[in-house]
Design an enzyme around this catalytic site. Sequence first.
Site, PDB file in Angstrom:
ATOM      1  N   HIS A   1       0.836  -1.196   0.000  1.00 13.47           N
ATOM      2  CA  HIS A   1       0.000   0.000   0.000  1.00 13.47           C
ATOM      3  C   HIS A   1       0.877   1.254   0.000  1.00 13.47           C
ATOM      4  CE1 HIS A   1      -2.824   2.864   2.271  1.00 13.47           C
ATOM      5  NE2 HIS A   1      -3.105   2.895   0.989  1.00 13.47           N
TER       6      HIS A   1
ATOM      7  N   TYR B   1       4.760  12.233 -23.771  1.00  9.80           N
ATOM      8  CA  TYR B   1       4.090  12.359 -22.464  1.00  9.80           C
ATOM      9  C   TYR B   1       3.269  11.121 -22.113  1.00  9.80           C
ATOM     10  CZ  TYR B   1       5.819  17.055 -22.839  1.00  9.80           C
ATOM     11  OH  TYR B   1       6.656  18.136 -22.985  1.00  9.80           O
ATOM     12  N   GLY B   2       3.700   9.984 -22.630  1.00  2.72           N
ATOM     13  CA  GLY B   2       3.029   8.720 -22.343  1.00  2.72           C
ATOM     14  C   GLY B   2       3.565   8.062 -21.087  1.00  2.72           C
TER      15      GLY B   2
END
Length: 143
Positions: free
Chosen positions: A22, A130-131
Amino acid sequence: MLKKIDPLLNAQLLTILAEMGHGDELAIVDANFPAVTMGKRVVQISASAVATLDAVLTLLPLDDFVEAPATVMEVIGDPDAVPEIVREFQTCINNAEERTIKLDRIDRFAFYERTRSAFAVVATGETKLYGCILVKKGVIRPH
């Protein structure tokens, strides 16, 4: 191959997803990103960043304890611009979580720093600029 598991999720990536806890972050990056330089653990996937994100989100819950469990890189010189691939990321995340999820945007160098501290980096074959996206792992609550 396994039933009901997207074939893009190879053994190395499945192990990484299972080992994440987490709050750990996973960077899914495009073909131009310096993944090996930035990542502690790097997995190569020869698919688009959107297809990879979609596959990852079939197993990875997003953190619902934070305002924005996903972060993309701002466009250099135009931080308010929203590239088409970012809109695709948004759709993918919203569909996976079945609700609207806030996407945070940070500058290139802040994105690099976050990637350096990410649990792992998935280097895709994405050619769109910007991937790149960071996703923060959430929890699966008992029923």
